[in-house]
Design a protein around this motif. Sequence first.
Motif, PDB file in Angstrom:
ATOM      1  N   LEU A  12       5.686   2.187   4.120  1.00  0.00           N
ATOM      2  CA  LEU A  12       4.534   2.328   3.230  1.00  0.00           C
ATOM      3  C   LEU A  12       5.031   2.558   1.811  1.00  0.00           C
ATOM      4  O   LEU A  12       5.848   3.457   1.578  1.00  0.00           O
ATOM      5  N   ASN A  13       4.549   1.732   0.865  1.00  0.00           N
ATOM      6  CA  ASN A  13       4.925   1.882  -0.544  1.00  0.00           C
ATOM      7  C   ASN A  13       3.692   1.830  -1.424  1.00  0.00           C
ATOM      8  O   ASN A  13       2.696   1.174  -1.086  1.00  0.00           O
ATOM      9  N   LYS A  14       3.768   2.495  -2.559  1.00  0.00           N
ATOM     10  CA  LYS A  14       2.684   2.489  -3.544  1.00  0.00           C
ATOM     11  C   LYS A  14       2.654   1.168  -4.296  1.00  0.00           C
ATOM     12  O   LYS A  14       3.691   0.541  -4.505  1.00  0.00           O
ATOM     13  N   VAL A  15       1.464   0.754  -4.704  1.00  0.00           N
ATOM     14  CA  VAL A  15       1.267  -0.424  -5.539  1.00  0.00           C
ATOM     15  C   VAL A  15       0.725   0.070  -6.869  1.00  0.00           C
ATOM     16  O   VAL A  15      -0.247   0.830  -6.895  1.00  0.00           O
ATOM     17  N   ASP A  16       1.347  -0.347  -7.978  1.00  0.00           N
ATOM     18  CA  ASP A  16       0.862   0.119  -9.273  1.00  0.00           C
ATOM     19  C   ASP A  16      -0.282  -0.762  -9.774  1.00  0.00           C
ATOM     20  O   ASP A  16      -0.656  -1.754  -9.139  1.00  0.00           O
ATOM     21  N   ALA A  17      -0.849  -0.415 -10.918  1.00  0.00           N
ATOM     22  CA  ALA A  17      -2.018  -1.102 -11.462  1.00  0.00           C
ATOM     23  C   ALA A  17      -1.747  -2.575 -11.775  1.00  0.00           C
ATOM     24  O   ALA A  17      -2.671  -3.387 -11.825  1.00  0.00           O
ATOM     25  N   LYS A  18      -0.476  -2.941 -11.986  1.00  0.00           N
ATOM     26  CA  LYS A  18      -0.123  -4.327 -12.288  1.00  0.00           C
ATOM     27  C   LYS A  18       0.171  -5.149 -11.027  1.00  0.00           C
ATOM     28  O   LYS A  18       0.509  -6.316 -11.103  1.00  0.00           O
ATOM     29  N   GLY A  19       0.075  -4.518  -9.848  1.00  0.00           N
ATOM     30  CA  GLY A  19       0.349  -5.225  -8.603  1.00  0.00           C
ATOM     31  C   GLY A  19       1.810  -5.199  -8.207  1.00  0.00           C
ATOM     32  O   GLY A  19       2.230  -5.950  -7.336  1.00  0.00           O
ATOM     33  N   ARG A  20       2.587  -4.312  -8.819  1.00  0.00           N
ATOM     34  CA  ARG A  20       4.001  -4.203  -8.476  1.00  0.00           C
ATOM     35  C   ARG A  20       4.186  -3.223  -7.330  1.00  0.00           C
ATOM     36  O   ARG A  20       3.561  -2.162  -7.307  1.00  0.00           O
ATOM     37  N   ILE A 109      -5.321  -5.300  -0.549  1.00  0.00           N
ATOM     38  CA  ILE A 109      -4.373  -4.265  -0.965  1.00  0.00           C
ATOM     39  C   ILE A 109      -4.760  -3.769  -2.349  1.00  0.00           C
ATOM     40  O   ILE A 109      -5.008  -4.566  -3.257  1.00  0.00           O
ATOM     41  N   THR A 110      -4.807  -2.449  -2.482  1.00  0.00           N
ATOM     42  CA  THR A 110      -5.126  -1.850  -3.775  1.00  0.00           C
ATOM     43  C   THR A 110      -3.985  -0.945  -4.246  1.00  0.00           C
ATOM     44  O   THR A 110      -3.144  -1.369  -5.010  1.00  0.00           O
ATOM     45  N   ASP A 111      -3.946   0.283  -3.753  1.00  0.00           N
ATOM     46  CA  ASP A 111      -2.963   1.248  -4.282  1.00  0.00           C
ATOM     47  C   ASP A 111      -1.759   1.504  -3.385  1.00  0.00           C
ATOM     48  O   ASP A 111      -0.834   2.200  -3.772  1.00  0.00           O
ATOM     49  N   SER A 112      -1.750   0.954  -2.176  1.00  0.00           N
ATOM     50  CA  SER A 112      -0.585   1.087  -1.307  1.00  0.00           C
ATOM     51  C   SER A 112      -0.520  -0.103  -0.362  1.00  0.00           C
ATOM     52  O   SER A 112      -1.526  -0.764  -0.105  1.00  0.00           O
ATOM     53  N   ILE A 124       2.867  -7.957   4.744  1.00  0.00           N
ATOM     54  CA  ILE A 124       2.444  -6.865   3.871  1.00  0.00           C
ATOM     55  C   ILE A 124       0.948  -6.679   4.106  1.00  0.00           C
ATOM     56  O   ILE A 124       0.166  -7.624   3.956  1.00  0.00           O
ATOM     57  N   TRP A 125       0.571  -5.462   4.499  1.00  0.00           N
ATOM     58  CA  TRP A 125      -0.797  -5.150   4.905  1.00  0.00           C
ATOM     59  C   TRP A 125      -1.410  -4.036   4.062  1.00  0.00           C
ATOM     60  O   TRP A 125      -0.696  -3.163   3.572  1.00  0.00           O
ATOM     61  N   ASN A 126      -2.724  -4.036   4.000  1.00  0.00           N
ATOM     62  CA  ASN A 126      -3.483  -2.860   3.583  1.00  0.00           C
ATOM     63  C   ASN A 126      -3.243  -1.824   4.685  1.00  0.00           C
ATOM     64  O   ASN A 126      -3.351  -2.159   5.868  1.00  0.00           O
ATOM     65  N   PRO A 127      -2.891  -0.580   4.350  1.00  0.00           N
ATOM     66  CA  PRO A 127      -2.551   0.410   5.385  1.00  0.00           C
ATOM     67  C   PRO A 127      -3.617   0.620   6.451  1.00  0.00           C
ATOM     68  O   PRO A 127      -3.290   0.709   7.644  1.00  0.00           O
ATOM     69  N   GLU A 128      -4.887   0.677   6.068  1.00  0.00           N
ATOM     70  CA  GLU A 128      -5.952   0.883   7.057  1.00  0.00           C
ATOM     71  C   GLU A 128      -6.082  -0.322   7.986  1.00  0.00           C
ATOM     72  O   GLU A 128      -6.273  -0.177   9.192  1.00  0.00           O
TER      73      GLU A 128
END
Length: 155
Positions: A12-20, A109-112, A124-128
Motif C-alpha cells: 500500500l502506497n500513498k498517491v499525491d495530488a499529481k497522481g504520483r 484510485i484517489t489518495d492511496s 494497482i488497485w483502489n485499496p477498498e
Amino acid sequence: MRKTFLFMDTVLNKVDAKGRVSLPADYRAIVKETGSEIVCYRSLSSPCIEGCLEDLLDKLATQMEDSLDFFSATQDDLTNLVFGDAKRYPFDSTGRIMLSEKLLKHAQITDSAVFVGKGRKFQIWNPENWEKEEKRIREQVLKVRPSLKEVGRES
C-alpha cells in the motif's frame, strides 16, 4: 540460463495530488536490473491498472500475431485495448511514477493505491476494491481448490 524476475507482495502506497505514487522498492529493483521499463494500461477485466515490464508486452504482441488473424476483429479489438492504452511509466529519482488521470479514474484510485504482485505482471488497485476482490478470490479458491500438475516428472 536467463534469470526470472517476478513481481510479488502486496504493498500500500500513498498517491499525491499529481497522481504520483512510489513504485515498491522490489519492483524498482527489477526495473533497474532488467534495464526494461514499466508499462501500465487499464485492465480489460477488473477496475484496476495492469503493469508489467515492456518485454512482456513484446511477448504478448508476438502471441497475438501468431494466434490471431491479422485482420480479424478480435485481433483489432485486443491490440486497440492493450497497446492503444499502454504507456511507459519511468520512475523519478525518488522511485515515483506519475499515473495518468485515465488510469486513476479507471481504477478509482484517489489518495492511496495497492500494488499486487502477479508474477510477471502486477496490478494497482483502489485499496477498498482490492480488499473486496481479494475476499472474493479467496472464497472462490477455497470452493474450487485448484491444483497444478507436475510437468516433466516421471512417476
